[in-house]
Write a protein that holds these residues in place. Structure first.
Motif, PDB file in Angstrom:
ATOM      1  N   GLU A   1       7.285  32.815 107.156  1.00  0.00           N
ATOM      2  CA  GLU A   1       7.602  31.487 107.665  1.00  0.00           C
ATOM      3  C   GLU A   1       7.033  30.467 106.996  1.00  0.00           C
ATOM      4  OE1 GLU A   1       7.192  29.798 112.147  1.00  0.00           O
ATOM      5  OE2 GLU A   1       6.388  31.761 111.945  1.00  0.00           O
ATOM      6  N   TYR A   2       6.012  30.544 106.477  1.00  0.00           N
ATOM      7  CA  TYR A   2       5.517  29.401 105.705  1.00  0.00           C
ATOM      8  C   TYR A   2       5.106  29.637 104.385  1.00  0.00           C
ATOM      9  CZ  TYR A   2       4.925  27.915 110.617  1.00  0.00           C
ATOM     10  OH  TYR A   2       5.251  27.819 111.962  1.00  0.00           O
ATOM     11  N   PRO A   3       6.048  30.069 103.613  1.00  0.00           N
ATOM     12  CA  PRO A   3       5.690  30.478 102.226  1.00  0.00           C
ATOM     13  C   PRO A   3       5.034  29.355 101.144  1.00  0.00           C
ATOM     14  CG  PRO A   3       8.057  30.192 102.353  1.00  0.00           C
ATOM     15  CD  PRO A   3       7.407  29.882 103.825  1.00  0.00           C
ATOM     16  N   GLU A   4       5.153  28.113 101.515  1.00  0.00           N
ATOM     17  CA  GLU A   4       4.566  27.131 100.569  1.00  0.00           C
ATOM     18  C   GLU A   4       3.288  26.939 100.962  1.00  0.00           C
ATOM     19  OE1 GLU A   4       6.197  25.744  98.165  1.00  0.00           O
ATOM     20  OE2 GLU A   4       7.971  26.653  98.561  1.00  0.00           O
ATOM     21  N   MET A   5       2.826  27.071 102.254  1.00  0.00           N
ATOM     22  CA  MET A   5       1.520  26.920 102.351  1.00  0.00           C
ATOM     23  C   MET A   5       0.489  28.013 102.008  1.00  0.00           C
ATOM     24  SD  MET A   5       1.614  26.039 106.742  1.00  0.00           S
ATOM     25  CE  MET A   5      -0.031  25.753 106.671  1.00  0.00           C
ATOM     26  N   ARG A   6       0.889  29.246 101.383  1.00  0.00           N
ATOM     27  CA  ARG A   6       0.248  30.188 100.955  1.00  0.00           C
ATOM     28  C   ARG A   6      -0.479  29.459  99.618  1.00  0.00           C
ATOM     29  NH1 ARG A   6       1.432  35.562 101.007  1.00  0.00           N
ATOM     30  NH2 ARG A   6      -0.447  35.424  99.567  1.00  0.00           N
ATOM     31  N   LYS A   7       0.022  28.461  99.005  1.00  0.00           N
ATOM     32  CA  LYS A   7      -0.629  27.730  97.754  1.00  0.00           C
ATOM     33  C   LYS A   7      -1.734  27.027  98.098  1.00  0.00           C
ATOM     34  CE  LYS A   7       3.933  28.273  95.714  1.00  0.00           C
ATOM     35  NZ  LYS A   7       5.129  27.609  94.806  1.00  0.00           N
ATOM     36  N   GLN A   8      -1.786  26.447  99.295  1.00  0.00           N
ATOM     37  CA  GLN A   8      -2.868  25.540  99.641  1.00  0.00           C
ATOM     38  C   GLN A   8      -4.094  26.329  99.705  1.00  0.00           C
ATOM     39  OE1 GLN A   8      -1.509  23.494 103.346  1.00  0.00           O
ATOM     40  NE2 GLN A   8       0.574  23.022 102.335  1.00  0.00           N
ATOM     41  N   ASP A   9      -5.126  25.341  99.400  1.00  0.00           N
ATOM     42  CA  ASP A   9      -6.490  25.827  99.340  1.00  0.00           C
ATOM     43  C   ASP A   9      -7.052  26.038 100.758  1.00  0.00           C
ATOM     44  OD1 ASP A   9      -6.639  25.829  96.467  1.00  0.00           O
ATOM     45  OD2 ASP A   9      -7.632  23.962  96.362  1.00  0.00           O
ATOM     46  N   GLU A  10      -6.759  25.275 101.685  1.00  0.00           N
ATOM     47  CA  GLU A  10      -7.316  25.481 102.875  1.00  0.00           C
ATOM     48  C   GLU A  10      -6.555  26.872 103.642  1.00  0.00           C
ATOM     49  OE1 GLU A  10      -5.744  22.861 101.709  1.00  0.00           O
ATOM     50  OE2 GLU A  10      -7.171  21.004 101.851  1.00  0.00           O
ATOM     51  N   THR A  11      -5.326  26.953 103.383  1.00  0.00           N
ATOM     52  CA  THR A  11      -4.599  28.331 103.728  1.00  0.00           C
ATOM     53  C   THR A  11      -5.266  29.497 103.252  1.00  0.00           C
ATOM     54  OG1 THR A  11      -2.485  26.923 103.782  1.00  0.00           O
ATOM     55  CG2 THR A  11      -2.499  29.437 104.080  1.00  0.00           C
ATOM     56  N   LYS A  12      -5.444  29.451 101.994  1.00  0.00           N
ATOM     57  CA  LYS A  12      -6.295  30.619 101.597  1.00  0.00           C
ATOM     58  C   LYS A  12      -7.632  30.843 102.157  1.00  0.00           C
ATOM     59  CE  LYS A  12      -4.055  30.016  96.983  1.00  0.00           C
ATOM     60  NZ  LYS A  12      -4.506  29.991  95.537  1.00  0.00           N
ATOM     61  N   ALA A  13      -8.480  29.578 102.292  1.00  0.00           N
ATOM     62  CA  ALA A  13      -9.801  29.751 102.840  1.00  0.00           C
ATOM     63  C   ALA A  13      -9.519  30.331 104.366  1.00  0.00           C
ATOM     64  CB  ALA A  13     -10.349  28.381 103.026  1.00  0.00           C
ATOM     65  N   GLU A  14      -8.618  29.944 105.207  1.00  0.00           N
ATOM     66  CA  GLU A  14      -8.355  30.428 106.553  1.00  0.00           C
ATOM     67  C   GLU A  14      -7.883  31.950 106.422  1.00  0.00           C
ATOM     68  OE1 GLU A  14      -7.680  30.856 110.568  1.00  0.00           O
ATOM     69  OE2 GLU A  14      -8.920  29.246 109.079  1.00  0.00           O
ATOM     70  N   LEU A  15      -7.099  32.361 105.436  1.00  0.00           N
ATOM     71  CA  LEU A  15      -6.708  33.738 105.504  1.00  0.00           C
ATOM     72  C   LEU A  15      -8.129  34.558 104.872  1.00  0.00           C
ATOM     73  CD1 LEU A  15      -3.337  33.486 103.898  1.00  0.00           C
ATOM     74  CD2 LEU A  15      -3.829  34.206 106.059  1.00  0.00           C
ATOM     75  N   HIS A  16      -8.788  34.080 104.203  1.00  0.00           N
ATOM     76  CA  HIS A  16     -10.019  34.895 103.751  1.00  0.00           C
ATOM     77  C   HIS A  16     -10.884  35.343 104.749  1.00  0.00           C
ATOM     78  CE1 HIS A  16      -9.514  33.734  99.075  1.00  0.00           C
ATOM     79  NE2 HIS A  16      -8.464  34.654  99.416  1.00  0.00           N
ATOM     80  N   GLN A  17     -10.945  33.983 105.790  1.00  0.00           N
ATOM     81  CA  GLN A  17     -11.771  34.099 107.078  1.00  0.00           C
ATOM     82  C   GLN A  17     -11.295  35.018 107.979  1.00  0.00           C
ATOM     83  OE1 GLN A  17     -14.828  32.388 107.088  1.00  0.00           O
ATOM     84  NE2 GLN A  17     -14.979  33.733 109.099  1.00  0.00           N
ATOM     85  N   ARG A  18     -10.163  35.072 107.912  1.00  0.00           N
ATOM     86  CA  ARG A  18      -9.359  36.152 108.891  1.00  0.00           C
ATOM     87  C   ARG A  18      -9.761  37.633 108.419  1.00  0.00           C
ATOM     88  NH1 ARG A  18      -3.530  33.737 110.584  1.00  0.00           N
ATOM     89  NH2 ARG A  18      -3.900  31.787 111.700  1.00  0.00           N
TER      90      ARG A  18
END
Length: 242
Positions: free
Chosen positions: A115-132
């Motif tokens: 749904e949000y392929p472009e957000m995968r490249k953002q650092d905030e998104t990466k940090a959120e996914l790592h937290q999950r």
């Protein structure tokens, strides 16, 4: 004179020859037993026959009861062991919620990526996914510890149930009973043989042998048994009188 008299008496005593010891009795051969049996009086013969039948009957009945007890114990042990194995297999096949949590996490991650392929490249998104991912690890670790605690409780409950100890006690009791049956049989056989040979030699009947001690086969000790009146004593006394 008195001294000479005493000396002479010593010489006279020393000159006497000691009587020779009687020769030991010769063992009775098996083919000679019928002749000895024919010499036994009817009352004594009947008493010996009764002794033999009681010895044989008591030992046969007691051993049959013991073997029946052992077969019942074996069947109960086999059934209990099968139940333990079945419950353990069921325990291993119980449902596990950890895989469900992982599948749900992967599904949410894939849905987000599609749904949000472009957000995968953002650092905030990466940090959120790592937290999950870290949160999922903590949750899975908690589930593992909870399952481990339940498994240890089940193991402790099984070990402290006393099932194994109870069956060991039954087997020990059977061994103890078998040893005492053999002691009782040996005592009765010894009494029967003594009665027979005394009667065959015409020497009357011997006194009843004392009751054997109660043997504890598990620790090798003997407990002295109180003297029990022999139920055959009256029959022997009657046979002696006749």
């Amino acid at each position: 004179a008195g001294a000479a008299h005493r000396g002479g008496s010593k010489e006279s005593r020393g000159s006497k020859e000691e009587p020779a010891a009687p020769p030991p009795p010769e063992p009775v051969r098996l083919e000679d037993l019928p002749a000895y049996v024919e010499k036994i009086e009817g009352v004594v013969f009947d008493m010996l026959l009764t002794e033999w039948r009681e010895l044989e009957g008591d030992f046969l009945t007691s051993t049959q009861e013991l073997f029946q007890w052992q077969r019942a114990e074996q069947a109960e042990f086999s059934g209990g062991l099968h139940g333990i194995q079945s419950r353990f297999v069921k325990f291993l096949q119980r449902p596990d919620d950890k895989q469900r949590e992982i599948d749900a996490f992967v599904q949410r991650f894939n849905d987000f990526s599609e749904e949000y392929p472009e957000m995968r490249k953002q650092d905030e998104t990466k940090a959120e996914l790592h937290q999950r991912v870290d949160d999922l690890q903590v949750k899975l670790q908690g589930m593992v510890e909870s399952a481990r605690a339940k498994s240890l409780d089940l193991l402790r409950e099984t070990e402290e149930s006393g099932w194994v100890e109870a069956h060991v006690d039954v087997v020990a009791a059977q061994v103890q009973h078998l040893v005492r049956l053999e002691v009782k049989r040996y005592h009765a056989a010894s009494q029967l043989l003594s009665d027979f040979y005394f009667a065959a030699m015409g020497a009357g009947l011997p006194e009843a042998k004392p009751s054997p001690p109660t043997i504890n086969a598990l620790d090798g000790q003997e407990e002295q048994q109180a003297e029990v009146p022999d139920p055959k004593a009256k029959a022997k006394a009657k046979a002696k009188a006749k």
